[in-house]
Write a protein that holds these residues in place. Structure first.
Motif, short mmCIF file in Angstrom:
data_model
loop_
_atom_site.label_atom_id
_atom_site.label_comp_id
_atom_site.label_asym_id
_atom_site.label_seq_id
_atom_site.Cartn_x
_atom_site.Cartn_y
_atom_site.Cartn_z
N TYR A 206 0.83 -1.22 -0.04
CA TYR A 206 -0.07 -0.14 -0.08
C TYR A 206 0.87 1.40 0.11
O TYR A 206 0.40 2.25 -0.83
CB TYR A 206 -0.98 0.06 1.04
CG TYR A 206 -1.57 1.30 1.24
CD1 TYR A 206 -3.08 1.48 0.60
CD2 TYR A 206 -1.40 2.28 2.19
CE1 TYR A 206 -3.59 2.82 0.90
CE2 TYR A 206 -1.86 3.40 2.53
CZ TYR A 206 -2.95 3.56 1.54
OH TYR A 206 -3.80 4.91 1.97
N LYS A 209 2.77 1.56 -3.41
CA LYS A 209 1.98 2.00 -4.41
C LYS A 209 1.49 3.05 -4.54
O LYS A 209 1.38 3.86 -5.33
CB LYS A 209 0.40 0.95 -4.52
CG LYS A 209 -0.20 1.35 -5.56
CD LYS A 209 -1.67 0.47 -5.41
CE LYS A 209 -2.65 0.63 -6.57
NZ LYS A 209 -3.82 -0.18 -6.44
N ASN A 210 1.08 3.84 -3.22
CA ASN A 210 0.65 5.18 -3.14
C ASN A 210 1.58 6.19 -2.66
O ASN A 210 1.22 7.38 -2.90
CB ASN A 210 -0.48 4.98 -2.13
CG ASN A 210 -1.67 4.16 -2.54
OD1 ASN A 210 -2.71 4.66 -3.44
ND2 ASN A 210 -1.77 2.92 -1.87
N TYR A 211 2.54 6.04 -1.98
CA TYR A 211 3.55 6.53 -1.30
C TYR A 211 4.82 6.55 -1.57
O TYR A 211 5.61 6.59 -0.67
CB TYR A 211 3.29 7.23 0.06
CG TYR A 211 1.61 7.46 0.43
CD1 TYR A 211 1.23 8.65 0.28
CD2 TYR A 211 0.93 6.46 0.76
CE1 TYR A 211 -0.04 9.16 0.45
CE2 TYR A 211 -0.39 6.78 1.08
CZ TYR A 211 -0.72 8.01 0.84
OH TYR A 211 -2.38 8.09 1.17
#
Length: 323
Positions: A206, A209-211
């Protein structure tokens, strides 16, 4: 143990219920709070529905876990040192208590309940059932601006309740840094270490993927496993570090939870370190940690106790924000 708690700042509304006084704890060093520091609290508060004594916390009496007293001790321990960020697990008293109380002390709250919470098994206990438990993230409204929030189930092993994580993307107002703050609660019991590995991998993915470009990342939680488990290495291999381990000469605390549980008429002691605050060392440097008491400070009946409302001890870290 001397205290670092600012008891004078606790309102009479709370103080009147805190008798006898709570367990005293202090930071390892004195540090001045500045615009480049943030204070983080991690704590499994123990769900009220799961605090029953018969066949569970066998050295605890019912009056110690009575909701009308314990809720105030929980609130006291959350706010007594005024952390900037809080990650709390096993929160089943949010809608009936903390949702109204924490904003009085300057906090904005984001609650993510568990899917099929174990607390639902105790719906007939009208005195102690307060709703589903979950993870609660809190931040000081005057210190942070919320950019986004996210809550998600973690991979599970087919048992009743699903574990979760909650994530906040925040702007730290004094420095304008973007901070990712994640709170979580992994599966319990030794036999489910594979599940905990998958859960750690899900959080790492997570973040990736996002940060992927963010350096200011903190992951706090009750991970229900010790340092020799693969989930712990998943975070370290990703580049995160444990704040307490950094400050304690490459060692974790002796224990973060201590209790005597009853199973099949047999008393079993559980004493281990399973709660952590992980951080990205490119974004933060831990400057102070709240020290842990010895067993003798707590007493022979372990936790929860007349001086402390949960079977887990809170972790608190003051970080310096790297620019």
């Amino acid at each position: 143990m001397a205290t670092s708690a600012t008891t004078d700042s606790i309102s009479y509304e709370i103080k009147q219920y805190i008798k006898p006084e709570s367990l005293k704890r202090e930071f390892d060093v004195n540090i001045s709070r500045t615009k480049t520091t943030i204070h983080v609290l991690q704590w499994n508060v123990l769900a009220q529905a799961l605090s029953y004594t018969k066949g569970n916390f066998v050295r605890v009496t019912d009056d110690i876990v009575d909701f009308d007293t314990r809720k105030w001790r929980i609130l006291e321990q959350i706010i007594i040192r005024r952390p900037d960020l809080c990650a709390l697990q096993e929160v089943d008293m949010f809608t009936c208590f903390l949702e109204n109380e924490l904003p009085k002390y300057g906090y904005t709250c984001v609650f993510v309940p568990k899917t099929n919470s174990k607390c639902y098994l105790f719906q007939n206990d009208s005195k102690n059932f307060k709703g589903p438990d979950g993870t609660l993230l809190c931040y000081k409204t005057d210190v942070f601006k919320r950019i986004s929030q996210h809550g998600e189930d973690l991979p599970d092993d087919g048992r009743r309740e699903k574990q979760i994580f909650a994530a906040l993307d925040l702007e730290h107002k004094p420095t304008s840094n973007k901070i990712v703050f994640i709170g979580t609660h992994f599966k319990s019991k030794k036999e489910f270490k594979t599940s905990r590995t998958y859960q750690a991998q899900a959080i790492v993915e997570y973040i990736r993927k996002n940060y992927s470009t963010r350096q200011h990342v903190i992951v706090a939680g009750d991970f229900n496993g010790e340092t020799d488990e693969p989930f712990y290495s998943e975070f370290l291999n990703f580049g995160l570090r444990s704040a307490y381990r950094t400050k304690m000469n490459d060692k974790e605390p002796s224990f973060t939870t201590w209790k005597f549980k009853g199973r099949d008429g047999t008393e079993r002691e559980q004493c281990k370190a399973i709660d952590y605050i992980f951080y990205n060392p490119k974004g933060f440097t831990p400057k102070a940690i709240l020290q842990f008491p010895n067993k003798s400070d707590i007493g022979p009946n372990a936790l929860p106790s007349i001086h402390y409302p949960s079977d887990h001890l809170a972790l608190e870290v003051v970080f310096d924000i790297e620019q």
